[in-house]
Design an enzyme around this catalytic site. Structure first.
Site, mmCIF file in Angstrom:
data_model
loop_
_atom_site.group_PDB
_atom_site.id
_atom_site.type_symbol
_atom_site.label_atom_id
_atom_site.label_comp_id
_atom_site.label_asym_id
_atom_site.label_seq_id
_atom_site.Cartn_x
_atom_site.Cartn_y
_atom_site.Cartn_z
ATOM 1 N N HIS A 81 0.768 -1.347 -0.183
ATOM 2 C CA HIS A 81 0.106 0.006 0.175
ATOM 3 C C HIS A 81 0.909 1.205 0.101
ATOM 4 C CE1 HIS A 81 -3.571 -2.524 0.996
ATOM 5 N NE2 HIS A 81 -2.673 -3.083 1.968
HETATM 6 C C1 BDR Z 1 -3.158 0.559 5.110
HETATM 7 O O1 BDR Z 1 -3.505 -0.081 6.517
HETATM 8 C C2 BDR Z 1 -2.140 -0.301 7.117
HETATM 9 O O2 BDR Z 1 -2.242 -1.515 7.499
HETATM 10 C C3 BDR Z 1 -0.899 -0.150 5.863
HETATM 11 O O3 BDR Z 1 0.022 0.285 6.632
HETATM 12 C C4 BDR Z 1 -1.771 0.884 4.948
HETATM 13 O O4 BDR Z 1 -1.229 2.180 5.663
HETATM 14 C C5 BDR Z 1 -3.870 -0.196 4.258
HETATM 15 O O5 BDR Z 1 -5.253 -0.206 4.408
#
Ligand code: BDR
Ligand code: CA
Length: 313
Positions: A241
């Site tokens: 992400h």
């Molecule tokens: C987001 O949530 C976190 O678990 C990750 O770091 C990312 O920023 C994805 O949904």
């Protein structure tokens, strides 16, 4: 050269995003890192941020701790994804570089108020608590910020915490509402993008083959991250992400999307934390965000491997 502040809750993918930024000094001047509670509680996110700065041999980087809980709701964390430390898989030493004594919200306000208009870009990679609290403390910072490029939300792809909501927005929807209503230009990397950036075993192997400390740490973290998400999504790799935010600053044409109006569902109930993205422009709201939907994943991973490969050369 863009000046950026990374606001983060490391998190393995946050860590890779930080490394990507710190490996790119020709394009990005990382002014500071501010930590927020999210994937794990604040004492771990600020410590993890310092571990990553040390891995990048940037012990000079100022790291600030911010808010330990969301504005209204109780803190919801994600050890079930990231492991109890938030950085499981990396096996990094305890950091020795200091944590700054100033609160991250005060740092954001002071730094932005001293900056020229449009000088600093904010890169939130976690819940938006610190950024929203800074906007509430000193509303004039909105006119100072060049742009906010953030990871959060999801629309065609749905949510990853519940059917409607993505983690970062779900944890602090009230903060997200403040930020999306601020009038600051926003570029948003939702799940619709990040679910196309999959850390497949083949791509993870490319980091391990760098043969450096940073390469092994990234491979270890992504391997750990993969275990949970590959089962969940039945894909050949976990979504990577947060590095999408930094990759966008380096190579914006990796991504495509459109300007939309985005509202945040803040009512308690099954849709809390949902990002209401008006992709088809069917409501009167003016666009308040550039919402990305696609990424060239091969080029994205090639960029990551090349930049992470700069450490330890
Ligand atoms: C987001 O949530 C976190 O678990 C990750 O770091 C990312 O920023 C994805 O949904
Ligand atoms: Ca994050």
């Amino acid at each position: 050269m863009r000046k950026i502040i990374i606001d983060t809750d490391p998190g393995q993918d946050d860590a890779v995003a930080m490394l990507l930024a710190l490996a790119s000094p020709e394009e990005l001047d990382v002014v500071a890192v501010t930590a927020v509670a999210g994937n794990v509680p604040l004492p771990l996110t600020e410590k993890n941020a310092r571990k990553i700065c040390e891995l990048a041999q940037r012990t000079d980087m100022p790291v600030y701790a911010g808010c330990s809980r969301p504005m209204v709701r109780s803190l919801f964390t994600a050890e079930y994804v990231h492991g109890p430390t938030g950085l499981d898989g990396a096996d990094l030493p305890e950091p020795t570089m200091p944590l700054q004594s100033q609160h991250a919200v005060d740092f954001l306000v002071d730094t932005l108020m001293r900056s020229d208009d449009g000088e600093i870009t904010l890169c939130p990679l976690g819940p938006l608590t610190n950024v929203a609290m800074a906007m509430i403390k000193e509303p004039r910072i909105a006119g100072k910020i060049r742009e906010i490029v953030l990871m959060g939300g999801g629309f065609f792809e749905g949510g990853n915490v519940n059917p409607a909501a993505e983690f970062n927005i779900y944890v602090d929807p009230h903060a997200a509402h403040v930020v999306f209503a601020s009038g600051v230009p926003i570029t948003m990397m939702p799940l619709d993008v990040t679910h196309k950036a999959l850390a497949t075993p083949h791509r993870i192997a490319a980091f391990a083959s760098l043969g450096t400390a940073a390469g092994h740490a990234v491979a270890g973290m992504l391997d750990f991250f993969d275990r949970y998400d590959m089962d969940k999504y039945e894909t050949d790799g976990a979504p990577l992400h947060d590095p999408c935010v930094i990759a966008y600053l380096l190579e914006p044409d990796l991504f495509s999307g459109r300007e939309c109006h985005v509202a945040i569902a803040t009512d308690e109930g099954p849709t809390i934390g949902m990002t209401l993205v008006d992709w088809w422009d069917v409501t009167p709201g003016e666009p308040n965000a550039m919402v990305m939907r696609d990424v060239d994943a091969d080029r994205f991973f090639a960029l990551l491997v090349e930049r992470i490969g700069r450490f330890g050369r």
